[in-house]
Design an enzyme around this catalytic site. Structure first.
Site, PDB file in Angstrom:
ATOM      1  N   CYS A  26       0.814  -1.220   0.000  1.00 29.16           N
ATOM      2  CA  CYS A  26       0.000   0.000   0.000  1.00 29.16           C
ATOM      3  C   CYS A  26       0.845   1.266   0.000  1.00 29.16           C
ATOM      4  O   CYS A  26       0.563   2.204  -0.757  1.00 29.16           O
ATOM      5  CB  CYS A  26      -0.947  -0.008   1.202  1.00 29.16           C
ATOM      6  SG  CYS A  26      -0.150  -0.428   2.763  1.00 29.16           S
ATOM      7  N   HIS A  44      -2.845   6.322   4.602  1.00 25.17           N
ATOM      8  CA  HIS A  44      -1.426   6.498   4.895  1.00 25.17           C
ATOM      9  C   HIS A  44      -0.960   7.853   4.364  1.00 25.17           C
ATOM     10  O   HIS A  44      -1.412   8.322   3.309  1.00 25.17           O
ATOM     11  CB  HIS A  44      -0.583   5.417   4.216  1.00 25.17           C
ATOM     12  CG  HIS A  44      -0.793   4.035   4.757  1.00 25.17           C
ATOM     13  ND1 HIS A  44      -1.478   3.763   5.918  1.00 25.17           N
ATOM     14  CD2 HIS A  44      -0.375   2.828   4.273  1.00 25.17           C
ATOM     15  CE1 HIS A  44      -1.485   2.459   6.131  1.00 25.17           C
ATOM     16  NE2 HIS A  44      -0.825   1.872   5.141  1.00 25.17           N
TER      17      HIS A  44
END
Length: 291
Positions: A87, A200
Site C-alpha cells: 500500500c 497512509h
C-alpha cells in the site's frame, strides 16, 4: 457460510479448496503468503489469472508488479500471476512517476505515517480500545501491535532486518525500484505506525537530474492520472488522512523546493491504504486484463 452483499446480490462465503477455481477468469488473492503459495498455482493451472496482494511474488522476476497509472504495459508479460504492490509503495509511485518522466529521479527519501488499518481489523479495534483506556487514566494494553498506539507513534512496521531496516521499509524500496525498472535508484525509507484509522501519509523528498520548480511539479502532478493536487497553504489546503479515506485518488500537497540540495522538491502524499493501496489497484489491474 457468511452472507456478503455484492452488486445487489447476496453471496455465501465458501471455504477455498483445490476445486474452487474451475471456470474462474480472474482470482483476487488477499489472504497472505501462505494462501498464495498454496492456491495461486492451482488457480493458474485452472486457467485463471491471479492478482495477488500478498508479498510472496512481488520480487519474482517472472511476475509483473503493476500499478496501472505507472506501468500498465507490464500486465502483458504475466504468466498467470500479477502482483499488486504494498500500500505505501502504490501511493508513492503514483506521485513520483510523472516527476520521474519529466525530470528524472536521482534520489528519494520517504518517511511514512501509516494508519492502523494497515495492520488489520484487530489493530483498528485496538486503537479504539486504547484511546478509551488512556482517556480513563488507565495504562493501554497492546495486543496486536508491539507498543500502545493510542496517542503514540511506533517507528516499526513488520520485522527488523539485521541492517536495521524493517520489512515494510524494504518493500517500499525494492518495489519502487522494480516498478520503475530502476534497480540502482537511490531510495531510503522510514516507516511509522500512527494513531489514525484509515489512509497512509508520506513525507517525500525528491532529487531530480534537472531542476524542477514547485510550480512545474504542481502542473505535472495536476495532469497525472490518479493524482489530485491539494496545495494552497494560504487557505490551509493540503491533504489529510480524513480527506483521503474512502477515496481512490492519491492526494499530493505541500509541494515546495528543498533548499538543502541542488535539485530538490518536497511532497506530502496521502491515500486510502484500503482503496488505492489495496482493493482499487487490484481492480484496476483486472480492468487492464479485461481490456
Amino acid at each position: 457460510g457468511t452472507k456478503m452483499a455484492f452488486a445487489g446480490d447476496e453471496l455465501a462465503v465458501e471455504e477455498v479448496g483445490r476445486d474452487s477455481f474451475r471456470g474462474i477468469d480472474i482470482a483476487f488473492f488477499c489472504a497472505g503468503n501462505e494462501a498464495s503459495a498454496m492456491y495461486a498455482p492451482i488457480a493458474v493451472g485452472e486457467g485463471a489469472v491471479v492478482i495477488d496482494k500478498a508479498s510472496l511474488f512481488r520480487q519474482d522476476p517472472k511476475v509483473p508488479l503493476v500499478v496501472p497509472e505507472v506501468n500498465p504495459e507490464a500486465v502483458g508479460t504475466h504468466r498467470g500471476i500479477i502482483a499488486s504492490p504494498n500500500c505505501s509503495t502504490i501511493q508513492l509511485v503514483v506521485a513520483l512517476w510523472p516527476l520521474h518522466q519529466a525530470a528524472g529521479l536521482e534520489r528519494v527519501v520517504v518517511s511514512t505515517y501509516q494508519s492502523v488499518s494497515g495492520a488489520g481489523r484487530e489493530a483498528v479495534g485496538e486503537l479504539t480500545v486504547q484511546t478509551g483506556e488512556v482517556l480513563a487514566g488507565d495504562e493501554p494494553r497492546p495486543q496486536h501491535l508491539p507498543w500502545p498506539i493510542a496517542f503514540n507513534l511506533i517507528p516499526r512496521i513488520d520485522v527488523f532486518y539485521p541492517d536495521g531496516y524493517t520489512a515494510e521499509e524494504m518493500k517500499l524500496i525494492l518495489e519502487t525500484r522494480k516498478i520503475f525498472a530502476l534497480a540502482s535508484l537511490r531510495i531510503t525509507a522510514t516507516a511509522v505506525r500512527v494513531p489514525v484509522y484509515w489512509a497512509h501519509s508520506e513525507a517525500v523528498t525528491v532529487e531530480t537530474r534537472r531542476p524542477l520548480s514547485p510550480e512545474e511539479a504542481r502542473t505535472i502532478l495536476a495532469e497525472a492520472p490518479g493524482v489530485s493536487v491539494l496545495d494552497d497553504p494560504a487557505r490551509d489546503l493540503y491533504p489529510m488522512p480524513r480527506d483521503a479515506a474512502g477515496k481512490d485518488e492519491v492526494f499530493v500537497g505541500r509541494i515546495r523546493r528543498d533548499f538543502s540540495v541542488e535539485n530538490g522538491v518536497n511532497l506530502w502524499v496521502v491515500a486510502d491504504n484500503l482503496r488505492k493501496g489495496a482493493a482499487t489497484n487490484a481492480v484496476q489491474i483486472a480492468e487492464l486484463i479485461r481490456g
